[in-house]
Motif scaffolding. Structure first.
Motif, short mmCIF file in Angstrom:
data_model
loop_
_atom_site.label_atom_id
_atom_site.label_comp_id
_atom_site.label_asym_id
_atom_site.label_seq_id
_atom_site.Cartn_x
_atom_site.Cartn_y
_atom_site.Cartn_z
N TYR A 105 0.82 -1.22 0.00
CA TYR A 105 0.00 0.00 0.00
C TYR A 105 0.85 1.27 0.00
CZ TYR A 105 -4.72 -1.91 0.50
OH TYR A 105 -5.95 -2.52 0.28
N LYS A 106 2.06 1.19 0.55
CA LYS A 106 2.95 2.35 0.52
C LYS A 106 3.28 2.75 -0.92
CE LYS A 106 4.05 3.60 4.81
NZ LYS A 106 3.86 4.98 5.32
N ARG A 107 3.09 1.81 -1.85
CA ARG A 107 3.37 2.07 -3.26
C ARG A 107 2.15 2.64 -3.98
NH1 ARG A 107 8.90 1.85 -3.51
NH2 ARG A 107 9.65 0.00 -2.40
N ALA A 108 1.08 2.91 -3.26
CA ALA A 108 -0.10 3.48 -3.90
C ALA A 108 0.27 4.76 -4.63
CB ALA A 108 -1.18 3.76 -2.84
N LYS A 109 -0.20 4.86 -5.86
CA LYS A 109 0.15 6.00 -6.71
C LYS A 109 -1.13 6.64 -7.23
CE LYS A 109 3.09 7.05 -10.73
NZ LYS A 109 3.94 6.44 -11.80
N TYR A 110 -1.32 7.89 -6.93
CA TYR A 110 -2.57 8.56 -7.30
C TYR A 110 -2.37 10.07 -7.30
CZ TYR A 110 -2.81 9.43 -2.30
OH TYR A 110 -2.51 9.84 -1.02
N THR A 180 8.90 -8.46 -4.66
CA THR A 180 8.18 -7.79 -5.75
C THR A 180 7.72 -6.40 -5.32
OG1 THR A 180 7.42 -9.95 -6.56
CG2 THR A 180 6.29 -8.00 -7.42
N ALA A 181 7.33 -6.26 -4.07
CA ALA A 181 6.85 -4.97 -3.57
C ALA A 181 7.93 -3.90 -3.59
CB ALA A 181 6.31 -5.13 -2.15
N ASP A 182 9.19 -4.30 -3.73
CA ASP A 182 10.28 -3.33 -3.81
C ASP A 182 10.35 -2.65 -5.17
OD1 ASP A 182 11.28 -3.63 -1.21
OD2 ASP A 182 12.49 -5.37 -1.78
N SER A 183 9.73 -3.26 -6.17
CA SER A 183 9.81 -2.71 -7.52
C SER A 183 8.45 -2.82 -8.21
CB SER A 183 10.88 -3.42 -8.34
OG SER A 183 10.64 -4.83 -8.35
N ILE A 184 7.45 -2.21 -7.60
CA ILE A 184 6.07 -2.32 -8.06
C ILE A 184 5.91 -1.77 -9.48
CG2 ILE A 184 3.76 -1.30 -7.74
CD1 ILE A 184 4.18 -3.63 -5.95
N GLU A 185 5.12 -2.48 -10.27
CA GLU A 185 4.71 -2.01 -11.58
C GLU A 185 3.23 -1.64 -11.51
OE1 GLU A 185 5.59 -5.20 -14.23
OE2 GLU A 185 7.78 -4.98 -14.01
N TYR A 186 2.80 -0.83 -12.46
CA TYR A 186 1.43 -0.33 -12.43
C TYR A 186 0.72 -0.61 -13.75
CZ TYR A 186 3.21 2.25 -8.41
OH TYR A 186 3.79 2.58 -7.21
N LYS A 187 -0.58 -0.80 -13.66
CA LYS A 187 -1.42 -0.91 -14.85
C LYS A 187 -1.78 0.50 -15.31
CE LYS A 187 -3.75 -4.39 -15.81
NZ LYS A 187 -4.79 -5.43 -16.01
N PRO A 188 -2.34 0.63 -16.52
CA PRO A 188 -2.71 1.98 -17.00
C PRO A 188 -3.62 2.70 -16.01
CG PRO A 188 -2.81 0.40 -18.79
CD PRO A 188 -2.57 -0.40 -17.55
N GLU A 189 -3.41 3.98 -15.89
CA GLU A 189 -4.16 4.78 -14.92
C GLU A 189 -5.65 4.78 -15.23
OE1 GLU A 189 -3.88 9.25 -16.81
OE2 GLU A 189 -2.12 8.47 -15.76
N GLN A 190 -6.43 4.96 -14.21
CA GLN A 190 -7.87 5.10 -14.37
C GLN A 190 -8.36 6.21 -13.45
OE1 GLN A 190 -8.52 0.85 -12.84
NE2 GLN A 190 -10.30 1.89 -12.00
#
Length: 235
Positions: A105-110, A180-190
């Protein structure tokens, strides 16, 4: 003794009703006030940041901490269920999964936009980049489960007690999630659009909108090419 461990990558639906505080809605500057409220609500629930939410809502610090702990514990429990683990009574791994949930959750991007007014109603747009850890970790997890199966077939765990067997399997899988949580990837923004519900002297966000935020934070659909369902058995 027959034990069965399943790592089945099915759709994971996350639902959590976040604390929606009633706030004074009087005065000017609603565009930024509502933006700050939404931003503080998200950061308190997913990043564990208390100050802005406390300042914006006047909520008690202990209540904010409890809200955050409930949220990360919920994710930890969902991950346990998702991967078919049995660690709820494991004094080492149960709290470790909560720590992994915090890390994710620390990797939450918004990004939160200023509120906009449309036909007397205020809306806040939140652009969310869904965390893609389930798909991202799956190749390693699939390989891990396959290797674990081979060890089971070779009799490596024949003399293990069930709790030790469960611990061994879960620990290795959690190593992968943590890495994996050290290098999180993201799906396209919504974009999630939230409606600010105003009363004479307060405002808040409805439960459906809160759930929409939560559902977007982590991508829960596992792609067909990434999906697998593998059993690890020991007799």
């Amino acid at each position: 003794m027959h034990m069965k461990k399943k790592a089945s990558l099915l759709a994971l639906f996350l639902v959590f009703l976040m604390m929606a505080a009633n706030l004074s809605g009087c005065g000017a500057g609603k565009e930024n006030r509502y933006k700050n409220y939404v931003n503080s609500l998200i950061s308190a629930n997913y990043l564990g940041e208390e100050n802005d939410y406390k300042k914006t809502t006047g909520a008690d610090e202990a209540d904010i901490e409890a809200m955050y702990l409930q949220n990360v514990t919920r994710l930890a429990n969902n991950l346990e269920t998702f991967y078919g683990l049995e660690i709820s009574s494991d004094a080492e791994l149960a709290p470790r999964m909560v720590d992994i949930a915090k890390k994710i959750y620390k990797r939450a991007k918004y990004e939160v936009a200023p509120a906009r007014r449309d036909n007397m109603i205020y809306y806040v747009d939140v652009t969310i980049h869904p965390i893609n850890i389930l798909n991202q970790a799956n190749p390693q997890i699939s390989a891990y489960v396959e290797d674990f199966n081979k060890k089971v077939a070779n009799g490596d765990y024949d003399n293990y007690e069930k709790s030790a067997y469960e611990h061994e399997f879960a620990s290795g899988l959690m190593d992968i999630l943590e890495e994996t949580a050290d290098s999180i990837e993201y799906k396209p923004e919504q974009v999630v659009t939230l409606r600010i519900i105003e009363t004479d002297d307060s405002y808040y966000i409805g439960n459906e909108d809160l759930q929409a935020i939560d559902a977007a934070i982590i991508a829960t659909e596992v792609s067909a090419e990434s999906s697998t369902a593998t059993d690890a058995e020991a007799e």
